[in-house]
Design an enzyme around this catalytic site. Structure first.
Site, PDB file in Angstrom:
ATOM      1  N   SER A 555       0.882  -1.430  -0.036  1.00 52.84           N
ATOM      2  CA  SER A 555      -0.010   0.054   0.161  1.00 52.84           C
ATOM      3  C   SER A 555       0.856   1.303   0.169  1.00 52.84           C
ATOM      4  O   SER A 555       2.176   1.534   0.366  1.00 52.84           O
ATOM      5  CB  SER A 555      -0.358  -0.030   1.460  1.00 52.84           C
ATOM      6  OG  SER A 555      -1.980   1.133   0.907  1.00 52.84           O
ATOM      7  N   TYR A 568      -2.898  -0.289  10.856  1.00 53.98           N
ATOM      8  CA  TYR A 568      -2.634  -0.517   9.223  1.00 53.98           C
ATOM      9  C   TYR A 568      -1.502   0.396   8.370  1.00 53.98           C
ATOM     10  O   TYR A 568      -0.750  -1.254   7.680  1.00 53.98           O
ATOM     11  CB  TYR A 568      -3.717  -0.411   7.993  1.00 53.98           C
ATOM     12  CG  TYR A 568      -3.630  -0.407   6.222  1.00 53.98           C
ATOM     13  CD1 TYR A 568      -4.540  -2.084   6.385  1.00 53.98           C
ATOM     14  CD2 TYR A 568      -4.154   0.942   5.753  1.00 53.98           C
ATOM     15  CE1 TYR A 568      -4.044  -2.294   5.224  1.00 53.98           C
ATOM     16  CE2 TYR A 568      -3.649   0.219   4.460  1.00 53.98           C
ATOM     17  CZ  TYR A 568      -4.422  -1.257   4.038  1.00 53.98           C
ATOM     18  OH  TYR A 568      -4.004  -1.794   2.652  1.00 53.98           O
TER      19      TYR A 568
END
Length: 678
Positions: A555, A568
């Site tokens: 990501s 996250y």
């Protein structure tokens, strides 16, 4: 007239081809003669519709038929140059074609064109080939059928064989067909129904003859140390062996594998005579073209230590390659095609099963089916006589036939990921689904892995049959489940080459709101889960010794510090550094490790649909339905990132053009300056 003729022919072909007792996959051919109006002259013309080169009787359609003019076919014997030049007659079939389109005529066209019958079937039933390969097959054919079926000595398929069968038909008007020595059967009839009935009569009569006249244990006594291993242990040992055997079988070119531990295979391998019979090889041309002249047979005990088995496999593989090269040198002529490869197509492991190999999963599976046919043939021949296949010199003539080489040359160019075996975690939705679909579209075999087994099954079914995709239910936090997923992939396709660590989830909370559970679950799935998947995948890839690719779907948040994203973002940063660490560690094995850093993928995302979208929309103060557009507007390119864009990056990293790239992170974020890699 012609429409009815073609319809009856296709119906007959499909019925015969649907029953494996009648013929093997893609084996044999059928034909019918009828009349049609010539669109040029307006006159009636007799035509032959015959199954063309390639294709399968069970699924034959009109497009798979070659259509030829009978007047031209009947004239061919007058220009036949003799058996030494009979291959030239295949080109002559092209000058007999009628109309546009249709399949290319096969080498067996002469058999159908020259036999004086309106309908002809040429089939490869196990029972018929058992008689055809028995040492005293001619006498047994007479005993079984009387004068109703005639023996034809072995002759390579071609124009001369068509002439031989035509002569036998003329000289034996009472006959309904023949047994072709070493090969199969041919039957004929005045109508489609009569021809089909004659084919079935030959097949069923041969089956009954073998059943009533055969000895009870044609493969000999059971051997204790070759007895089948208990199923759970057998499948585990097969999964351990599969990548190693695939790697050996891919020495000359990459192959896809298939595993078969059916009762027929295990019983054959448990019997005393299996080494002798396996060494004799297969006989029917359709068999050995797909299985090679003989298999590699492991000779250790079924429950021997794994290291001992692997060492012996490597020794036997080296010996097999030497023997095959000697076979080629012995029989090759100056105009023979180059040797296509010395690796086995079939590997037999007593107590465990059969491993078969091919250019794709279907070819590997079909090779397995053909060797099961060969086992049935050996059983029948040994029951009533002694199995005696055609000579190796004849096998070589067919295996390295110029016509076979031309057929191989006509095959379409492989897709970029052909012979690659991929496993995609989180493949049941969103980015994982898009990656699985793209890899399969580019030629890979794909194991779609997801915690939601039903979702994985839906995506696998969307991709296609089990020859291209299989579903695997796996929780990436469970080491045993991951090992089982790699095993399932190896049993389905032979091993694993390309693993995509995509499984993930996200919980958007501030530091003070983030619980230990929030932290643990995200790190468990993404950081720990990726490590566990990579470890098991690397274990299989190293055993396989064919290199490989591991791709992490990371990501932009691995390098971008966004609000309310501690757990996250930290898990993604962990994944990002795993890429670098594993690239450095696994390079010596030819395993490349790379990452993809997407921006938020809103549309089609399982994570965003599961609550993350609402949470992130709240953080940024925009309606959830506008979140994708919001993300796009903050990028340099002003473009929203979709699952297919991430799949494109995975393909680019693994399709071969970046063969010297490892440890790379590819941004797929539309251009987020704060996430530029430094």
């Amino acid at each position: 007239m012609s429409n009815e003729t073609v319809r009856d022919l296709l119906d007959r072909s499909n019925r015969l081809g649907a029953d494996p007792r009648n013929t093997n996959y893609a084996g044999g051919n059928t034909s019918a003669v009828g009349a049609e109006v010539d669109p040029v002259t307006g006159e009636s013309v007799d035509l032959l519709w015959v199954k063309g080169s390639g294709g399968d009787l069970g699924t034959l359609t009109e497009a798979g038929l070659a259509v030829l003019r009978m007047d031209r076919l009947r004239a061919l014997p007058s220009v036949y140059p003799g058996v030494e030049r009979e291959d030239e007659m295949v080109a002559a079939f092209d000058y007999c074609l009628h109309g546009r389109g249709g399949a290319a005529p096969s080498i067996d066209t002469a058999m159908h064109a020259l036999v004086e019958a309106a309908h002809v079937d040429h089939l490869h039933p196990d029972s018929g080939i058992a008689l055809a390969t028995a040492a005293d097959g001619e006498a047994l054919t007479k005993e079984c059928f009387g004068d109703r079926v005639v023996w034809v000595p072995w002759r390579r398929p071609g124009f001369q064989l068509g002439l031989d069968i035509a002569a036998i038909r003329r000289e034996n008007p009472q006959a309904i067909g023949c047994i072709l020595g070493g090969h199969g059967i041919t039957a004929w009839g005045a109508s489609s129904s009569e021809c089909e009935a004659h084919s079935l009569e030959i097949i069923r009569t041969a089956e009954e003859f073998i059943r009533t006249h055969g000895r009870p244990e044609p493969f000999g006594a059971l051997v204790d140390h070759f007895a089948p291993v208990a199923e759970d242990q057998r499948r585990r040992r097969a999964a351990e062996l599969a990548p190693v055997i695939r790697g050996l079988a891919s020495t000359d070119r990459p192959q896809i594998g298939h595993f078969d531990d059916s009762d027929a295979v295990l019983d054959f391998l448990a019997r005393a005579e299996h080494p002798r019979l396996a060494a004799l090889g297969t006989s029917c041309p359709d068999h050995f073209l797909r299985t090679k002249i003989r298999p590699l047979v492991l000779d250790t005990a079924a429950d021997a230590p794994l290291d001992q088995v692997l060492d012996r496999l490597r020794e036997l593989h080296a010996a097999y390659r030497e023997d095959y090269a000697a076979y080629y040198r012995q029989h090759a002529t100056p105009d023979s095609p180059p040797m296509r490869g010395a690796d086995p197509a079939i590997v037999l492991v007593p107590g465990i099963g059969m491993f078969s190999f091919g250019r794709d999963a279907q070819t590997a599976r079909v090779a397995s089916e053909f060797y099961r046919n060969a086992i049935n043939v050996m059983r029948g021949a040994e029951a009533i006589s002694r199995y005696s296949p055609i000579d190796e010199s004849e096998k070589f003539r067919i295996e390295y036939w110029a016509l076979e080489e031309a057929k191989l040359a006509r095959m379409p160019k492989p897709k970029p990921l052909a012979t690659r075996i991929a496993l995609v975690t989180g493949g049941g939705s969103g980015i994982g689904r898009a990656i699985a679909l793209r890899l399969a579209a580019e030629g890979a075999c794909v194991a779609v892995a997801d915690r939601d087994g039903e979702a994985a099954a839906r995506v696998a079914a969307e991709i296609g049959s089990a020859d291209v995709a299989v579903p695997v239910t796996v929780d990436v936090t469970d080491p045993a489940a991951i090992r089982a997923a790699i095993d399932a992939t190896a049993l389905a396709f032979g091993g694993v080459d390309l693993v995509v660590n995509n499984a993930g989830l996200s919980i958007s909370k501030s530091l003070l709101e983030t619980t230990e559970s929030d932290w643990d679950v995200q790190h468990s799935v993404m950081a720990r889960g990726s490590f566990l998947v990579a470890r098991e995948a690397a274990r299989a890839m190293i055993a396989q010794d064919m290199g490989g690719d591991i791709v992490y779907i990371v990501s932009k948040n691995a390098v971008f510090a966004g609000p309310n994203n501690l757990a996250y973002g930290s898990a993604k940063a962990d994944q990002a550094h795993q890429v670098r660490l594993l690239a450095a560690e696994l390079g010596e094995y030819g395993i490349r490790v790379n990452g993809v850093n997407p921006d938020g993928v809103v549309r089609g995302s399982g994570i965003f649909a599961g609550g993350w979208g609402a949470q992130r929309a709240a953080v940024y103060g925009v309606p959830e339905q506008d979140l994708g557009a919001f993300y796009a507007q903050r990028t340099i390119l002003k473009r929203e990132v979709l699952p297919d864009h991430v799949a494109n990056a995975v393909f680019a990293l693994t399709a071969g053009e970046l063969s010297h790239t490892t440890g790379l992170h590819v941004p797929v974020d539309g251009g987020v300056a704060a996430a530029f890699l430094r």
